[in-house]
Design a protein around this motif. Structure first.
Motif, PDB file in Angstrom:
ATOM      1  N   ARG A 102     -91.764  13.593  -3.764  1.00 24.23           N
ATOM      2  CA  ARG A 102     -92.347  12.633  -2.832  1.00 24.23           C
ATOM      3  C   ARG A 102     -91.410  12.416  -1.644  1.00 24.23           C
ATOM      4  N   ASN A 104     -91.391  10.646   2.708  1.00 29.56           N
ATOM      5  CA  ASN A 104     -92.067   9.728   3.615  1.00 29.56           C
ATOM      6  C   ASN A 104     -92.157  10.326   5.023  1.00 29.56           C
ATOM      7  N   SER A 106     -93.387   8.913   8.905  1.00 25.14           N
ATOM      8  CA  SER A 106     -93.794   7.737   9.670  1.00 25.14           C
ATOM      9  C   SER A 106     -94.944   8.069  10.609  1.00 25.14           C
ATOM     10  N   GLY A 155     -96.897   7.678   5.733  1.00 24.57           N
ATOM     11  CA  GLY A 155     -96.411   7.039   4.511  1.00 24.57           C
ATOM     12  C   GLY A 155     -95.945   8.063   3.502  1.00 24.57           C
ATOM     13  N   ILE A 156     -96.241   7.829   2.232  1.00 25.19           N
ATOM     14  CA  ILE A 156     -95.770   8.696   1.158  1.00 25.19           C
ATOM     15  C   ILE A 156     -96.607   9.968   1.089  1.00 25.19           C
ATOM     16  N   ASN A 157     -95.924  11.117   1.100  1.00 23.40           N
ATOM     17  CA  ASN A 157     -96.537  12.429   0.937  1.00 23.40           C
ATOM     18  C   ASN A 157     -96.001  13.058  -0.352  1.00 23.40           C
TER      19      ASN A 157
END
Length: 212
Positions: A102, A104, A106, A155-157
């Motif tokens: 995971r 991040n 922006s 956000g979270i990838n």
């Protein structure tokens, strides 16, 4: 008018050369926070040997991996479902192991985000970015490529490596992955200011010509 166009050209040039950085959080396998497990990756055993632990994969040292596997390096190491990378798994059923990373991104980084990498697995591997296929590979003695230039979210990838281990005796399984490059272009605040200034000058010039 020539000065106005020159100002606009400079603004556009500044925008095209906006600040480029790397995507934080794209860790190569074996770069975990401890010497035994890779805490950057989450392991999920979808099918296979029932005795396997979950949560995080093990980092395999050079002495505990199959001889035919690509040797570990300073850039990356093999990660495996068992502490001993050469341990035999899945004698009767196909093993399916999910390794998920995971990171991040922006809002400002989203438009320019992209990365490339390479992977190897025992036996088969598919790479996914947020559920979208970005590469496939076969074999543990050579590399296969993966890449993504779209499909990112704010956000979270997640990057998921889905490894399939064919059933049989004397049957280890593992994953090796390296991110070779990552870029995310983020325009600096002054770049936006230059562009807006150039557009304002063009607008003023157009109004003056209309009034003349």
């Amino acid at each position: 008018m020539k000065k106005v166009l020159a100002a606009l050209s400079l603004s556009l040039l500044a925008l095209s050369s906006a600040h480029a950085g790397t995507i934080a959080g794209l860790y190569n396998t074996g770069a975990g926070s401890s010497f035994t497990t890779d805490d950057n990756y989450q392991l999920k055993v979808i099918s296979g040997s029932t005795v396997l632990p979950g949560d995080h994969p093990y980092i395999s040292g050079n002495g505990s991996i199959r001889g035919e596997w690509l040797p570990n390096s300073g850039a990356s190491k093999w990660i495996t479902p068992m502490p001993l990378g050469s341990a035999s798994l899945d004698p009767d059923v196909i093993g399916i192991y999910s390794y998920t990373l995971r990171f991040n991104v922006s809002d400002a980084q989203l438009a320019g985000a992209r990365f490339t990498g390479r992977m190897a697995a025992d036996n088969l591997v598919s790479a996914y970015l947020n559920g979208h296929l970005i590469g496939t590979g076969t074999g543990f003695s050579s590399w296969s490529n993966f890449a993504a230039n779209s499909g990112f979210v704010s956000g979270i990838n997640t990057v998921q490596f889905l490894v399939i281990n064919e059933a049989g005796g004397g049957n280890p399984s593992g994953l090796r992955a390296e991110f070779l490059s990552s870029i995310t272009a983020v325009p600096e605040p002054e770049t936006y200011a230059m562009l807006l200034g150039g557009l304002a000058l063009v607008g003023c010039a157009a109004r003056r010509r209309k009034q003349a």
